[in-house]
Design an enzyme around this catalytic site. Structure first.
Site, PDB file in Angstrom:
ATOM      1  N   GLU A  55       0.860  -1.264   0.104  1.00  0.00           N
ATOM      2  CA  GLU A  55      -0.036  -0.008   0.059  1.00  0.00           C
ATOM      3  C   GLU A  55       0.804   1.395  -0.132  1.00  0.00           C
ATOM      4  OE1 GLU A  55      -3.310   0.143  -0.105  1.00  0.00           O
ATOM      5  OE2 GLU A  55      -3.334  -1.860  -0.632  1.00  0.00           O
ATOM      6  N   SER A 324     -54.144 -21.571  40.007  1.00  0.00           N
ATOM      7  CA  SER A 324     -54.122 -21.955  41.171  1.00  0.00           C
ATOM      8  C   SER A 324     -52.487 -21.882  41.493  1.00  0.00           C
ATOM      9  CB  SER A 324     -54.511 -23.359  41.502  1.00  0.00           C
ATOM     10  OG  SER A 324     -55.923 -23.311  41.635  1.00  0.00           O
TER      11      SER A 324
END
Length: 670
Positions: A55, A324
């Protein structure tokens, strides 16, 4: 006149978060950008050299920009030999790292890029620039930064990369899409590009000897959320939000989130549901399961249904009448307010309170009944009477402290039937509530996140809120009464023969929701079944369901796996005050054995069902065909639009558990 921006682009440094099971190793999900920032010291020198060769060969000598590089870029483009771009590493970093610089091509943007690059080169070290660059750049395969790239291409950490592997990653930078998984001509081009990088390194004097083209790892498929993972991720995200973490934090903060979910138990929960429920189970029947550690409040496992069919889970989101299973909150309230297990209440049927006439199942009368027998046989009128005596406001306070939100209780708490479970709860809330009794009366806040560690930050261990709900003795006595439910009452199908179990069945009016909720000292688990259209839960070949039937069997199947190999722990001793030694003996239920349920036993409802308008699930819409098990749909009116809420029917509810336990209650020998 062109200052260095004081902020970075959001995506330049964002690190995705990883969500783990409780072991901190097994991944549940990933969110956000695939990047993990590493220091330059973790990147081998040959890898750095390869990137520089590819690069920006003059990186350590130039001033952040290169006129020769720009001219060379023009020639490379004309000749087709694209070894280097026109921008330096510093320029690429500035373009991708700082806010205020777009990727568009314009003279103004390029000028700003050059000016800022020069200033960055003057104010920052070259190593700092290279480190940011390596952590910022995109390498293909969804990988941002060198660490993610090393994992994506070679299945290793960046510090383990070889020279050849580093050269390939350097080669990828210019054409990440083409070289991510090259084949044919693209593979030939990738090899040529790799060779050009290697030759450039040799020219620079950073490579001696030969290099071999590396073997690439096959690309991973996009991360898929399988099984209960989507539901887990939804709950983790919601809890992180409640604890102050924004969606941006989760997507870009690089969080390591360790959840409370046990991978093995999550599998066991799903298996229990699928193994127990028959293939004939209608597709509209939903089943939820939730398991909570009483000592910590951690939700260690759940089953929420099938995410591929519905985004509406059955364990956290779905709220149905408790039936219940709500009675123990009333019992614990009484035992914490001067009552004891020998206290007697009215078990006759029907009971008239104000304008309401409240029956027991099959209109059966029990006379004056003590609290153990009332719990064991789930006698409706006994608990209505107990609620009136102790005060419904106190019952509501107990339930709220045990983790059931006030909003789900407040519209019902003045109704005489409040102790019978007319309020809607989720499986997680009910399991968390019962965990209070297993934890000596102290409720630990239910939660699904154990710890959160930000990228480079300090680990934050979640400390759940602890609330004293009832006294230790009240919790012990409530537990003792619920042990009798499993030993000799309506919940014998949930027995674990190697250890004590306490629990409670729950069956709402016309079996529109059926529950078994129980615990050992180490784990509290709730199982519920209901239909998304609020019709009766009926399984072909198994009939109308009650809490002591399939829900209890699912509970037992899961707990048999969850408790395997765990030490056997005993519940605390119940109080001796107020009753004699006969309470230590099994209660003979043969003379009180409920009759097998027949259609003619069905009580005639005296009220008109009305939907519960405040139910928070009312705004969510599951698909029409939400399946819990594979099998043919029930032959009912499935063309009717499915109910998205699970309403309470009314403020009156006649629980039917007292005559249901696989048809019959068992004697001690059965």
């Amino acid at each position: 006149m062109t200052p260095i921006p004081d902020s970075t682009q959001k995506d330049a440094t964002a690190q995705g978060s990883v969500i783990y099971y409780r072991d901190g190793k097994s991944v549940i999900a990933r969110k956000g950008i695939d990047r993990k920032i590493v220091p330059l010291s973790k990147v081998p020198q040959p890898v750095r050299d390869a990137v520089i060769a590819a690069e920006n060969r003059s990186f350590y000598e130039d001033g952040g920009v290169s006129l020769k590089g720009t001219a060379r870029a023009v020639w490379s483009t004309v000749s087709g030999q694209q070894l280097q771009g026109g921008s330096t590493i510093t320029q690429q970093l500035v373009r991708n790292y700082y806010s205020g610089l777009s990727q568009e091509r314009s003279v103004t943007r390029k000028f700003k890029e050059i000016m800022i690059s020069i200033k960055v080169d003057q104010s920052r070290s070259k190593d700092w620039v290279l480190e940011q660059y390596l952590n910022t750049i995109y390498f293909g395969r969804g990988a941002n930064g060198i660490e993610a790239a090393a994992q994506a291409y070679f299945g290793k950490h960046a510090d383990k990369l070889t020279l050849s592997e580093g050269a390939y990653l350097a080669a990828v930078i210019q054409q990440p899409s083409r070289f991510a998984d090259p084949e044919g001509a693209d593979l030939d081009a990738a090899k040529a590009r790799w060779q050009a990088v290697v030759d450039a390194m040799r020219q620079m004097g950073t490579l001696d000897g030969e290099a071999t083209f590396p073997a690439l790892k096959s690309p991973k498929k996009p991360f898929e959320l399988k099984g209960q993972a989507q539901y887990m991720l939804d709950q983790v995200t919601a809890e992180l939000n409640r604890r102050g973490y924004t969606d941006e934090d989760i997507s870009g903060g690089g969080l390591k989130v360790v959840t409370t979910f046990d991978k093995k138990l999550m599998t066991a929960a799903e298996k229990a549901v699928k193994d127990v429920l028959p293939e004939s189970t209608p597709k509209k029947v939903r089943t939820g399961l939730a398991a909570v550690d009483p000592a910590t409040g951690e939700v260690v496992a759940f089953y929420g249904g099938k995410p591929d069919r519905s985004d509406y889970d059955n364990a956290f989101s779905a709220k149905v009448m408790a039936g219940s299973t709500f009675k123990p909150y009333t019992l614990a309230t009484a035992l914490d307010n001067g009552f004891d297990l020998s206290s007697r209440v009215n078990g006759n049927s029907p009971m008239h309170v104000a304008s309401a006439s409240i029956p027991n199942d099959s209109d059966r009368s029990y006379g004056r009944i003590n609290l153990v027998r009332a719990t064991q046989n789930s006698v409706n009128t006994a608990f209505v009477d107990l609620g009136q005596k102790v005060g419904l406001d106190k019952v509501a306070t107990t339930a709220e402290k045990a983790g059931i939100p006030e909003a789900q209780l407040q519209q019902h708490e003045t109704a005489a039937t409040f102790p019978l479970g007319v309020a809607s709860v989720s499986a997680v809330q009910n399991a968390s509530g019962f965990a209070t009794f297993a934890n000596e009366g102290v409720h630990m806040e239910a939660h699904v996140v154990k710890s959160v560690t930000p990228a480079g930050g300090q680990k934050n261990v979640i400390e759940p809120a602890a609330t004293e709900v009832v006294s230790k003795q009240a919790a012990a006595d409530t537990t003792y009464a619920m042990e009798q439910v499993v030993k000799y009452g309506t919940g014998t199908a949930a027995r674990l023969y190697d250890r004590p179990v306490a629990g409670k069945t729950g069956t709402t009016d016309k079996s529109k929701a059926v529950w078994f909720n129980g615990f050992t000292p180490q784990l509290a688990v709730a199982v519920d079944m209901f239909r998304d259209d609020n019709k009766q839960v009926e399984i072909p070949g198994y009939g109308v369901q009650f809490g002591g039937q399939l829900p209890a069997q699912v509970w037992r199947a899961f707990m048999s796996e969850a408790m395997a190999g765990k030490p056997v722990e005993e519940f605390p001793e119940p109080s001796d005050i107020g009753y004699g030694s006969d309470w230590r003996q099994p209660v003979d239920t043969r003379q009180d054995e409920p009759q097998e349920r027949r259609p003619s036993d069905e009580p005639t409802p005296w009220f008109t069902p009305t939907p519960e308008e405040s139910d928070p699930t009312a705004t969510e819409a599951p698909p029409t065909r939400d399946e819990e098990t594979q099998g043919p749909p029930e032959n009912d009116n499935d063309s009717e639009s499915p109910r998205t809420d699970i309403p309470d029917d009314s403020t009156q509810n006649f629980d039917q558990d007292d005559d249901s336990n696989n048809g019959r209650a068992r004697s001690p020998s059965g």
